[in-house]
Design a protein around this motif. Structure first.
Motif, mmCIF file in Angstrom:
data_model
loop_
_atom_site.group_PDB
_atom_site.id
_atom_site.type_symbol
_atom_site.label_atom_id
_atom_site.label_comp_id
_atom_site.label_asym_id
_atom_site.label_seq_id
_atom_site.Cartn_x
_atom_site.Cartn_y
_atom_site.Cartn_z
ATOM 1 N N THR A 1 -22.537 21.914 -10.563
ATOM 2 C CA THR A 1 -23.659 22.403 -11.607
ATOM 3 C C THR A 1 -23.492 23.795 -12.322
ATOM 4 O O THR A 1 -22.937 24.599 -11.404
ATOM 5 C CB THR A 1 -25.023 22.294 -10.983
ATOM 6 O OG1 THR A 1 -25.202 21.036 -10.308
ATOM 7 C CG2 THR A 1 -26.043 22.381 -12.188
ATOM 8 N N SER A 2 -23.610 23.661 -13.381
ATOM 9 C CA SER A 2 -23.352 25.082 -14.110
ATOM 10 C C SER A 2 -24.429 25.961 -13.834
ATOM 11 O O SER A 2 -25.575 25.646 -13.204
ATOM 12 C CB SER A 2 -23.164 24.873 -15.508
ATOM 13 O OG SER A 2 -24.129 24.332 -16.289
ATOM 14 N N GLU B 1 -27.013 23.344 -17.521
ATOM 15 C CA GLU B 1 -26.907 22.513 -18.754
ATOM 16 C C GLU B 1 -25.894 21.482 -18.407
ATOM 17 O O GLU B 1 -25.907 20.320 -19.086
ATOM 18 C CB GLU B 1 -26.549 23.326 -19.840
ATOM 19 C CG GLU B 1 -27.316 24.512 -20.611
ATOM 20 C CD GLU B 1 -26.906 24.949 -21.543
ATOM 21 O OE1 GLU B 1 -25.873 24.920 -22.387
ATOM 22 O OE2 GLU B 1 -28.126 25.908 -22.277
ATOM 23 N N LEU B 2 -25.044 21.692 -17.554
ATOM 24 C CA LEU B 2 -23.915 20.583 -17.493
ATOM 25 C C LEU B 2 -23.687 20.360 -15.669
ATOM 26 O O LEU B 2 -23.881 21.380 -15.104
ATOM 27 C CB LEU B 2 -22.412 21.319 -17.911
ATOM 28 C CG LEU B 2 -22.110 20.961 -19.459
ATOM 29 C CD1 LEU B 2 -20.928 21.668 -19.633
ATOM 30 C CD2 LEU B 2 -22.536 19.535 -19.771
ATOM 31 N N ALA C 1 -20.760 18.467 -13.482
ATOM 32 C CA ALA C 1 -19.344 17.696 -13.429
ATOM 33 C C ALA C 1 -19.242 17.005 -12.274
ATOM 34 O O ALA C 1 -19.758 17.250 -11.069
ATOM 35 C CB ALA C 1 -18.511 18.857 -13.360
ATOM 36 N N LEU D 1 -18.335 15.087 -17.528
ATOM 37 C CA LEU D 1 -19.208 15.992 -17.662
ATOM 38 C C LEU D 1 -20.875 15.329 -18.096
ATOM 39 O O LEU D 1 -20.596 14.728 -19.174
ATOM 40 C CB LEU D 1 -19.040 16.946 -18.452
ATOM 41 C CG LEU D 1 -17.621 17.814 -18.273
ATOM 42 C CD1 LEU D 1 -16.739 18.590 -19.269
ATOM 43 C CD2 LEU D 1 -17.878 18.802 -17.001
ATOM 44 N N ASP E 1 -24.902 15.697 -19.163
ATOM 45 C CA ASP E 1 -25.854 16.584 -19.598
ATOM 46 C C ASP E 1 -27.198 16.816 -18.813
ATOM 47 O O ASP E 1 -27.877 15.594 -18.439
ATOM 48 C CB ASP E 1 -26.533 16.098 -21.029
ATOM 49 C CG ASP E 1 -27.305 16.924 -21.577
ATOM 50 O OD1 ASP E 1 -27.852 17.958 -21.273
ATOM 51 O OD2 ASP E 1 -28.130 16.360 -22.738
ATOM 52 N N THR F 1 -23.492 11.086 -20.379
ATOM 53 C CA THR F 1 -22.187 11.674 -20.313
ATOM 54 C C THR F 1 -21.638 12.033 -21.472
ATOM 55 O O THR F 1 -21.431 11.346 -22.302
ATOM 56 C CB THR F 1 -20.924 10.404 -19.633
ATOM 57 O OG1 THR F 1 -21.741 10.196 -18.555
ATOM 58 C CG2 THR F 1 -19.591 11.016 -19.512
ATOM 59 N N ARG G 1 -15.951 24.384 -23.619
ATOM 60 C CA ARG G 1 -17.324 23.592 -23.473
ATOM 61 C C ARG G 1 -17.718 23.357 -24.836
ATOM 62 O O ARG G 1 -18.764 22.657 -24.749
ATOM 63 C CB ARG G 1 -18.195 24.938 -22.858
ATOM 64 C CG ARG G 1 -18.018 24.965 -21.429
ATOM 65 C CD ARG G 1 -19.188 25.805 -20.705
ATOM 66 N NE ARG G 1 -20.666 24.897 -20.683
ATOM 67 C CZ ARG G 1 -21.592 25.604 -20.064
ATOM 68 N NH1 ARG G 1 -21.439 26.683 -19.133
ATOM 69 N NH2 ARG G 1 -22.713 25.087 -20.148
ATOM 70 N N PHE H 1 -14.783 20.262 -25.253
ATOM 71 C CA PHE H 1 -14.523 19.645 -24.057
ATOM 72 C C PHE H 1 -12.997 18.851 -23.921
ATOM 73 O O PHE H 1 -12.776 17.713 -23.597
ATOM 74 C CB PHE H 1 -15.504 18.210 -23.734
ATOM 75 C CG PHE H 1 -16.885 18.996 -23.711
ATOM 76 C CD1 PHE H 1 -17.283 19.678 -22.631
ATOM 77 C CD2 PHE H 1 -17.932 18.635 -24.506
ATOM 78 C CE1 PHE H 1 -18.779 20.203 -22.416
ATOM 79 C CE2 PHE H 1 -19.029 18.970 -24.376
ATOM 80 C CZ PHE H 1 -19.577 19.794 -23.422
#
Length: 452
Positions: free
Chosen positions: A319-320, A324-325, A327, A336, A338, A346, A381, A384
């Motif tokens: 997770t970021s 927000e993202l 993976a 990736l 949301d 996705t 980002r 992508f």
């Protein structure tokens, strides 16, 4: 004496390798038997570090910590000085994570947590736990460090202000390996390879809920009611493994295994694999890669306590920092997701190749540390798409802590720092026997990305 034009105080030069000066704190080099700190106690005051007294001139923050088979070292990225701060023996390193004042290094073999004071970069205590601890994290709401013991499925809480012993325990079930996802409201979500489902644990009150991801039922427990007896609720599917929490949407993403795999848990090098029963290989300690199952990723609404979706991909989850993202590493591809809405769409699938083993995020890029190709991919980002790839070595370990504009990784007993703005190698330091690294950025208060 001086090294790199810096005064060396109460240190002993061990040698120079790869252009780096390796030093040992006076009184800490010992005889290699791990006597710098007795089990469950503070180090011997004769070492001058029992109270976190500074015995070197490294900066207080912005250090890389390396963990070898027989030592803990601190690396100054600016000067490449390497200070040996503790000798250890017979260790198997688990998670390495940090709170505001201390770094915590889990030793799965001896059932201990080594506590490093970040101000002085010295080991100030070793805390005894039990039950093969592996993963851990720091929780700001309770101001405690927690480690999870696989053999007991128990969380051990260590006071962040005075980390010299276990302050609390929370039992989840009888046993079972689990990974951890920390929320921002004092909860941790725990997967279970043996039980399946997800445990939701209230760290302040010790409450435990176990949600069955194969159905609608779940059970409620308090820490005092467990006594090692928790109803097992998983259905016909396999257990659960990788897990992450998205704070904006309050969704938990958890890998559900397909039930046809044996779980083999190996630390000291960032290794954690799932093996088919017929293809289990015990002789691969240094072969860092992920064998993922053909399971799925379940999307679980933590607030409602129900499954709201399933993704037909599975693998390691990341997770970021902004939430927000997410993976998912699925073989050679990165999916990736949301993390801001309950739709959990996705947003992109990026074919990376090279056996990606770790995903990290900056404001501009998604980064992958690729094991077999020995390089780091930069994925934009916005679009992508992969926009750059930096070659580092023939192979890379599955490690990549980031901070202060750099990513740090390991290969061939070497610690390499990468300047993320310039997209080039910044430093390379040989550390014999290095297994794990953790980076504590200058402005960090909590570092919970140490999950292997």
């Amino acid at each position: 004496m001086t090294a790199n034009n810096r005064t060396v105080d109460r240190r002993t030069v061990l040698g120079s390798v790869g252009g780096a000066t390796i030093l040992a704190l006076a009184g800490c080099a010992g005889d290699g038997n791990g006597d710098g700190a007795e089990n469950g106690s503070e180090p011997d005051p004769q070492n001058g570090d029992a109270d976190g007294e500074r015995t070197h001139d490294l900066p207080a923050r912005g250090l890389v910590y390396g963990f070898t088979d027989d030592s803990i070292v601190a690396i100054d990225p600016s000067t490449h000085d390497v200070i040996e701060i503790e000798r250890v023996s017979g260790v198997t390193w688990g998670d390495i994570f940090a709170g505001p004042e201390h770094l915590y290094a889990v030793d799965s073999r001896i059932d201990q947590v080594h506590v490093i004071d970040l101000e002085s970069a010295t080991v100030t205590a070793t805390v005894d736990v039990s039950g093969a601890p592996g993963h851990g994290f720091y929780d700001e709401t309770t101001e405690r460090a927690y480690v999870h013991a696989d053999d007991e499925a128990t969380l051990y809480g260590i006071a962040g202000a005075d980390p010299t012993g276990v302050e609390s325990t929370i039992e989840l079930t009888e046993s079972g390996h689990g990974k951890l996802a920390v929320s921002d409201d004092g909860r941790v979500f725990v997967s279970s390879v043996s039980d399946g489902g997800v445990f939701s644990v209230g760290l302040d009150d010790g409450s435990v809920e176990h949600f069955d991801l194969d159905g609608d039922d779940h059970s409620h427990h308090s820490a005092t009611e467990l006594d090692g007896a928790v109803q097992r609720l998983h259905g016909d599917g396999g257990g659960t493994h990788y897990i992450q929490y998205a704070p904006e949407s309050e969704l938990v993403f958890v890998e559900q295994l397909d039930g046809g795999h044996e779980h083999s848990h190996e630390a000291s090098g960032g290794i954690e694999r799932l093996h088919d029963d017929d293809h289990h290989d015990d002789d691969h300690h240094d072969d860092d890669h992920h064998d993922h199952s053909s399971g799925e990723t379940i999307v679980f609404d933590a607030a409602a306590g129900e499954v709201i979706g399933r993704l037909e991909v599975s693998g390691p989850l990341y997770t970021s920092d902004d939430g927000e993202l997410l993976a998912i590493i699925d073989g050679e591809d990165i999916h990736l997701i949301d993390g801001t809405t309950q739709e959990a769409d996705t947003v992109a699938t990026v074919p990376v190749g090279g056996s990606p083993g770790v995903v990290r995020f900056t404001d501009e890029h998604v980064l992958t540390v690729n094991h077999s190709s020995g390089d780091v991919s930069f994925i934009d980002r916005d679009g992508f798409e992969e926009v750059d790839r930096l070659s580092v070595s023939d192979e890379l370990a599955e490690q990549g802590p980031i901070g202060d504009g750099r990513l740090v990784t390991v290969h061939d007993e070497t610690v390499t720092g990468i300047d993320l703005d310039a997209r080039e190698q910044e430093f390379e330091v040989e550390i014999p026997g290095v297994r794990l690294v953790q980076y504590v950025p200058e402005d960090a208060t909590v570092v919970n990305d140490g999950r292997y």
